[in-house]
Design a protein around this motif. Structure first.
Motif, PDB file in Angstrom:
ATOM      1  N   ASN A   1       0.817  -1.210   0.000  1.00  0.00           N
ATOM      2  CA  ASN A   1       0.000   0.000   0.000  1.00  0.00           C
ATOM      3  C   ASN A   1       0.863   1.278   0.000  1.00  0.00           C
ATOM      4  OD1 ASN A   1      -2.334   1.578   0.128  1.00  0.00           O
ATOM      5  ND2 ASN A   1      -2.445   1.457   2.363  1.00  0.00           N
ATOM      6  N   VAL A   2       1.659   1.444  -1.053  1.00  0.00           N
ATOM      7  CA  VAL A   2       2.511   2.634  -1.189  1.00  0.00           C
ATOM      8  C   VAL A   2       1.737   3.710  -1.940  1.00  0.00           C
ATOM      9  CG1 VAL A   2       4.759   3.515  -1.896  1.00  0.00           C
ATOM     10  CG2 VAL A   2       4.504   1.096  -1.342  1.00  0.00           C
ATOM     11  N   LYS A   3       1.795   4.939  -1.438  1.00  0.00           N
ATOM     12  CA  LYS A   3       1.024   6.034  -2.027  1.00  0.00           C
ATOM     13  C   LYS A   3       1.880   7.109  -2.682  1.00  0.00           C
ATOM     14  CE  LYS A   3      -3.017   4.520  -0.698  1.00  0.00           C
ATOM     15  NZ  LYS A   3      -4.005   4.024  -1.689  1.00  0.00           N
ATOM     16  N   GLY A   4       3.196   7.102  -2.454  1.00  0.00           N
ATOM     17  CA  GLY A   4       4.018   8.152  -3.033  1.00  0.00           C
ATOM     18  C   GLY A   4       5.489   7.817  -3.006  1.00  0.00           C
ATOM     19  N   TYR A   5       6.248   8.527  -3.838  1.00  0.00           N
ATOM     20  CA  TYR A   5       7.692   8.291  -3.983  1.00  0.00           C
ATOM     21  C   TYR A   5       8.383   9.616  -4.271  1.00  0.00           C
ATOM     22  CZ  TYR A   5      12.067   6.937  -6.327  1.00  0.00           C
ATOM     23  OH  TYR A   5      13.380   6.811  -6.696  1.00  0.00           O
ATOM     24  N   PHE A   6       9.439   9.908  -3.503  1.00  0.00           N
ATOM     25  CA  PHE A   6      10.150  11.170  -3.664  1.00  0.00           C
ATOM     26  C   PHE A   6      11.648  10.945  -3.738  1.00  0.00           C
ATOM     27  CE2 PHE A   6       6.314  11.550  -1.153  1.00  0.00           C
ATOM     28  CZ  PHE A   6       5.553  12.276  -2.050  1.00  0.00           C
ATOM     29  N   VAL A   7      12.251  11.530  -4.743  1.00  0.00           N
ATOM     30  CA  VAL A   7      13.692  11.386  -4.970  1.00  0.00           C
ATOM     31  C   VAL A   7      14.447  12.322  -4.031  1.00  0.00           C
ATOM     32  CG1 VAL A   7      15.570  11.696  -6.630  1.00  0.00           C
ATOM     33  CG2 VAL A   7      13.362  10.789  -7.399  1.00  0.00           C
ATOM     34  N   TRP A   8      15.477  11.797  -3.415  1.00  0.00           N
ATOM     35  CA  TRP A   8      16.437  12.638  -2.721  1.00  0.00           C
ATOM     36  C   TRP A   8      17.636  12.786  -3.656  1.00  0.00           C
ATOM     37  CZ3 TRP A   8      16.404  15.606   1.535  1.00  0.00           C
ATOM     38  CH2 TRP A   8      17.626  16.175   1.899  1.00  0.00           C
ATOM     39  N   SER A   9      17.931  13.985  -4.151  1.00  0.00           N
ATOM     40  CA  SER A   9      17.321  15.237  -3.753  1.00  0.00           C
ATOM     41  C   SER A   9      17.068  16.075  -5.000  1.00  0.00           C
ATOM     42  CB  SER A   9      18.265  15.976  -2.813  1.00  0.00           C
ATOM     43  OG  SER A   9      17.814  17.251  -2.460  1.00  0.00           O
ATOM     44  N   LEU A  10      16.291  17.128  -4.823  1.00  0.00           N
ATOM     45  CA  LEU A  10      16.026  18.015  -5.948  1.00  0.00           C
ATOM     46  C   LEU A  10      17.316  18.573  -6.529  1.00  0.00           C
ATOM     47  CD1 LEU A  10      14.036  19.694  -7.698  1.00  0.00           C
ATOM     48  CD2 LEU A  10      14.064  21.416  -5.881  1.00  0.00           C
ATOM     49  N   LEU A  11      18.237  18.989  -5.658  1.00  0.00           N
ATOM     50  CA  LEU A  11      19.494  19.573  -6.126  1.00  0.00           C
ATOM     51  C   LEU A  11      20.615  19.249  -5.159  1.00  0.00           C
ATOM     52  CD1 LEU A  11      19.384  23.413  -5.441  1.00  0.00           C
ATOM     53  CD2 LEU A  11      17.662  21.858  -4.596  1.00  0.00           C
ATOM     54  N   ASP A  12      21.843  19.358  -5.632  1.00  0.00           N
ATOM     55  CA  ASP A  12      23.002  19.099  -4.785  1.00  0.00           C
ATOM     56  C   ASP A  12      22.959  20.008  -3.565  1.00  0.00           C
ATOM     57  OD1 ASP A  12      23.957  17.283  -6.657  1.00  0.00           O
ATOM     58  OD2 ASP A  12      25.208  18.779  -7.670  1.00  0.00           O
ATOM     59  N   ASN A  13      23.410  19.488  -2.422  1.00  0.00           N
ATOM     60  CA  ASN A  13      23.323  20.279  -1.197  1.00  0.00           C
ATOM     61  C   ASN A  13      24.410  19.882  -0.210  1.00  0.00           C
ATOM     62  OD1 ASN A  13      22.344  17.880   0.166  1.00  0.00           O
ATOM     63  ND2 ASN A  13      20.363  18.285  -0.767  1.00  0.00           N
ATOM     64  N   PHE A  14      24.338  20.456   0.964  1.00  0.00           N
ATOM     65  CA  PHE A  14      25.292  20.150   2.031  1.00  0.00           C
ATOM     66  C   PHE A  14      24.920  18.811   2.651  1.00  0.00           C
ATOM     67  CE2 PHE A  14      26.932  20.316   6.359  1.00  0.00           C
ATOM     68  CZ  PHE A  14      28.216  20.800   6.160  1.00  0.00           C
ATOM     69  N   GLU A  15      25.771  17.812   2.477  1.00  0.00           N
ATOM     70  CA  GLU A  15      25.457  16.462   2.948  1.00  0.00           C
ATOM     71  C   GLU A  15      26.116  16.174   4.295  1.00  0.00           C
ATOM     72  OE1 GLU A  15      23.423  14.135   2.177  1.00  0.00           O
ATOM     73  OE2 GLU A  15      22.569  15.218   0.476  1.00  0.00           O
ATOM     74  N   TRP A  16      25.718  16.963   5.290  1.00  0.00           N
ATOM     75  CA  TRP A  16      26.134  16.747   6.664  1.00  0.00           C
ATOM     76  C   TRP A  16      27.644  16.602   6.787  1.00  0.00           C
ATOM     77  CZ3 TRP A  16      22.057  18.363   9.040  1.00  0.00           C
ATOM     78  CH2 TRP A  16      20.794  18.120   8.496  1.00  0.00           C
TER      79      TRP A  16
ATOM     80  N   TYR B   1      30.218  19.193   0.884  1.00  0.00           N
ATOM     81  CA  TYR B   1      29.730  19.416  -0.483  1.00  0.00           C
ATOM     82  C   TYR B   1      30.354  18.449  -1.498  1.00  0.00           C
ATOM     83  CZ  TYR B   1      27.743  23.712   1.372  1.00  0.00           C
ATOM     84  OH  TYR B   1      27.009  24.619   2.095  1.00  0.00           O
ATOM     85  N   LYS B   2      31.156  17.496  -1.035  1.00  0.00           N
ATOM     86  CA  LYS B   2      31.820  16.583  -1.960  1.00  0.00           C
ATOM     87  C   LYS B   2      30.851  15.568  -2.547  1.00  0.00           C
ATOM     88  CE  LYS B   2      36.393  16.933   0.191  1.00  0.00           C
ATOM     89  NZ  LYS B   2      37.491  16.193   0.861  1.00  0.00           N
ATOM     90  N   VAL B   3      29.927  15.111  -1.721  1.00  0.00           N
ATOM     91  CA  VAL B   3      28.948  14.118  -2.173  1.00  0.00           C
ATOM     92  C   VAL B   3      27.724  14.842  -2.718  1.00  0.00           C
ATOM     93  CG1 VAL B   3      27.419  12.247  -1.457  1.00  0.00           C
ATOM     94  CG2 VAL B   3      29.746  12.395  -0.538  1.00  0.00           C
ATOM     95  N   ARG B   4      27.257  14.379  -3.865  1.00  0.00           N
ATOM     96  CA  ARG B   4      26.112  15.026  -4.522  1.00  0.00           C
ATOM     97  C   ARG B   4      24.986  14.025  -4.740  1.00  0.00           C
ATOM     98  NH1 ARG B   4      27.605  19.980  -7.449  1.00  0.00           N
ATOM     99  NH2 ARG B   4      29.764  20.523  -6.961  1.00  0.00           N
ATOM    100  N   PHE B   5      23.769  14.456  -4.422  1.00  0.00           N
ATOM    101  CA  PHE B   5      22.575  13.627  -4.594  1.00  0.00           C
ATOM    102  C   PHE B   5      21.567  14.230  -5.559  1.00  0.00           C
ATOM    103  CE2 PHE B   5      23.946  11.482  -0.740  1.00  0.00           C
ATOM    104  CZ  PHE B   5      23.386  10.222  -0.824  1.00  0.00           C
ATOM    105  N   GLY B   6      21.802  15.446  -6.045  1.00  0.00           N
ATOM    106  CA  GLY B   6      20.779  16.180  -6.747  1.00  0.00           C
ATOM    107  C   GLY B   6      20.435  15.704  -8.147  1.00  0.00           C
ATOM    108  N   LEU B   7      19.192  15.980  -8.541  1.00  0.00           N
ATOM    109  CA  LEU B   7      18.797  15.864  -9.944  1.00  0.00           C
ATOM    110  C   LEU B   7      19.303  17.087 -10.717  1.00  0.00           C
ATOM    111  CD1 LEU B   7      15.087  14.667  -9.540  1.00  0.00           C
ATOM    112  CD2 LEU B   7      17.110  13.262  -9.988  1.00  0.00           C
ATOM    113  N   TYR B   8      19.590  18.150  -9.966  1.00  0.00           N
ATOM    114  CA  TYR B   8      20.211  19.350 -10.533  1.00  0.00           C
ATOM    115  C   TYR B   8      21.623  19.495  -9.977  1.00  0.00           C
ATOM    116  CZ  TYR B   8      16.009  21.303 -12.710  1.00  0.00           C
ATOM    117  OH  TYR B   8      14.922  21.522 -13.519  1.00  0.00           O
TER     118      TYR B   8
END
Length: 508
Positions: A438-453, A457-464
């Motif tokens: 019963n899954v209702k939604g899915y969200f990609v991490w992340s919209l854009l590259d950001n500060f990854e704790w 800034y070396k690691v990037r997760f963004g779609l942008y």
């Protein structure tokens, strides 16, 4: 000097609601079961049209990781040296930041006006430093009242504009990484844990359990406040859990199968069971003993059923190997030792779980089957509750020049992320449409590259791709193009969607 960084103090999940005119082919087997139009012939033909028409897709960000402007207005410091937008002095009675409230009203209004439904996380790890200094933050039960007060303020301000809420993002990470191994703020652990980590005091094997106890009670209080909120009627609330999936270290081995179950109990059950049964898993109570706090009857009752949906963040999977006696030291307790396992990327036959490209961040194996497996586990273990996948994404470190700069060409060329998303979306499809989770939604991490704790800034997760050296300009990556196309192909003429026609050939 500050209080909670208001909604985007955690994730601001941008839930892009994409309606598809595809029609279902009959009712599901139960009221909870999703109805999927058709089945794709191959993985690369999958797109939005193959999911239920009311399924939500979107992307996720977190305020501390993307907002910037740390010295503007009257924000206050958090323990991540980020600046909180709402209560500059830690509590409502000490004053509220009107600039912060206006900022988020404007942001939420802009999203809603453009057909993007925001979901808000109340707490994403960045507790106000003033509360850390005053009573130790989540180490103290005093946080429970302050957390409820904060949540009530947010519900009153934004409950009429935001329908989906998360109380706490990844409580396992916050408790374990912050108070058991010291790798995230506030960086607490015992000196025996890791010689490479210089912890700022702490007691591994104790504080993480106390922090979790306060996190869960704070969650329950916030949920009670939410359900009493008139503006919030029709909305939903939950916690965002972040379990790994665990494959047995030795296939079809009873002892190792039990280790995989125990690993899930310690990682997911630790925070999930109290919200369903009102208590911790029996396995943990037996092993951890007196170090595991007990809920009062009142706390237990508030925790039972304290979610409308299960938030799930999934990234990787591991093999859990039973700890041998020579690797145990009861005088040096810690969470992973309590679980009685060690995590490995290879099993007893030396097979790796998933694949990890050369430029992937550490431990970033691609194992999409794990997503379907953990979803199926939640369905079977917890009675098929509603699930929202709040985070799923791939972290890499693009090639940089001698000065450490990443050129736009390298930064936007991310076939591995595209592959990761493609594989996980297909695994999600199988979970929803084949296994009837019963899954209702899915969200990609992340919209854009950001500060990854702690990775900066070396690691990037963004779609942008964010060009940090050139005015923070943003450039769509290949993975972003893939996700855009995946969603845009979901607007189909149902008459053209047939089992014998690949989705890629249907007309938009």
């Amino acid at each position: 000097m500050a209080m909670w960084k208001f909604p985007l103090m955690g994730l601001l999940l941008l839930l892009t609601i994409i309606g598809s005119p595809t029609t279902a082919e009959g009712p599901g087997e139960s009221a909870n079961e999703p109805v999927c139009p058709v089945m794709p012939k191959e993985e690369d033909t999958l797109n939005r049209a193959f999911f239920p028409k009311d399924f939500l897709f979107g992307t996720a960000t977190a305020s501390y990781q993307v907002e910037g402007g740390v010295y503007e207005t009257n924000r206050g410091r958090s323990m991540w040296d980020v600046y909180c937008m709402k209560y500059p002095n830690g509590k409502r009675e000490r004053g509220v930041s009107k600039d912060g409230i206006r900022f988020y009203h404007d942001l939420i209004d802009e999203l809603n006006n453009n057909g993007i439904a925001p979901s808000v996380t109340i707490f994403h790890w960045d507790i106000p430093q003033i509360l850390e200094d005053e009573y130790g933050g989540f180490l103290s039960e005093k946080i429970v009242k302050d957390f409820r007060d904060y949540a009530e303020y947010l519900f009153d301000e934004f409950g009429g504009k935001v329908k989906n809420w998360i109380t706490i993002n990844e409580p396992w990470v916050y408790a374990h990484a912050g108070y058991d191994v010291g790798k995230k703020a506030p960086g607490r652990c015992s000196s025996y844990v890791d010689k490479e980590v210089e912890c700022l005091g702490g007691s591994s094997g104790n504080e993480a359990y106390n922090v979790t106890h306060n996190l869960l009670n704070a969650h329950a209080e916030a949920v009670e406040a939410f359900r009493n909120c008139e503006k919030c009627k029709g909305g939903k609330i939950g916690i965002a859990h972040c379990p790994l999936w665990f494959e047995s270290y030795i296939k079809d081995n009873e002892v190792e199968d039990e280790a995989a179950k125990r690993a899930l109990e310690f990682m997911l059950g630790w925070h999930m069971d109290p919200t369903t049964t009102g208590d911790y898993p029996e396995t943990m109570k037996k092993i951890v003993g007196k170090r595991l706090p007990e809920f009062t009857p009142e706390q237990s009752e508030k925790l039972k059923g304290s979610f409308d949906f299960v938030g799930l963040n999934y990234y990787v999977s591991k093999f859990p190997k039973n700890l041998t006696s020579d690797k145990r030291d009861e005088n040096k307790p810690r969470w992973l030792q309590d679980s009685g396992i060690e995590w490995t990327e290879k099993n007893e036959a030396d097979y790796a779980i998933g694949s990890r490209p050369d430029n992937a961040m550490k431990d970033m194996s691609i194992y999409s089957r794990g997503l379907k497996s953990i979803l199926k586990h939640i369905k079977d273990r917890y009675g098929n509750p509603e699930i929202m996948i709040m985070e799923n994404g791939y972290g890499d470190m693009p090639h940089a020049d001698i000065d450490g700069n990443v050129h736009v060409t390298n930064g936007t060329d991310d076939p591995n992320r595209k592959f990761y998303l493609q594989r996980h979306l297909f695994s999600l499809y199988e979970a929803v449409c084949v296994e009837k989770v019963n899954v209702k939604g899915y969200f990609v991490w992340s919209l854009l590259d950001n500060f990854e704790w702690q990775a900066g800034y070396k690691v990037r997760f963004g779609l942008y791709f964010v060009d940090y050296k050139n005015n923070l300009t943003r450039h769509l990556k290949k993975s972003g193009e893939f996700y855009r196309d995946f969603l845009s192909k979901g607007v189909l003429d149902p008459a053209k969607v047939k089992n014998d026609i690949p989705a890629t050939k249907t007309e938009l």
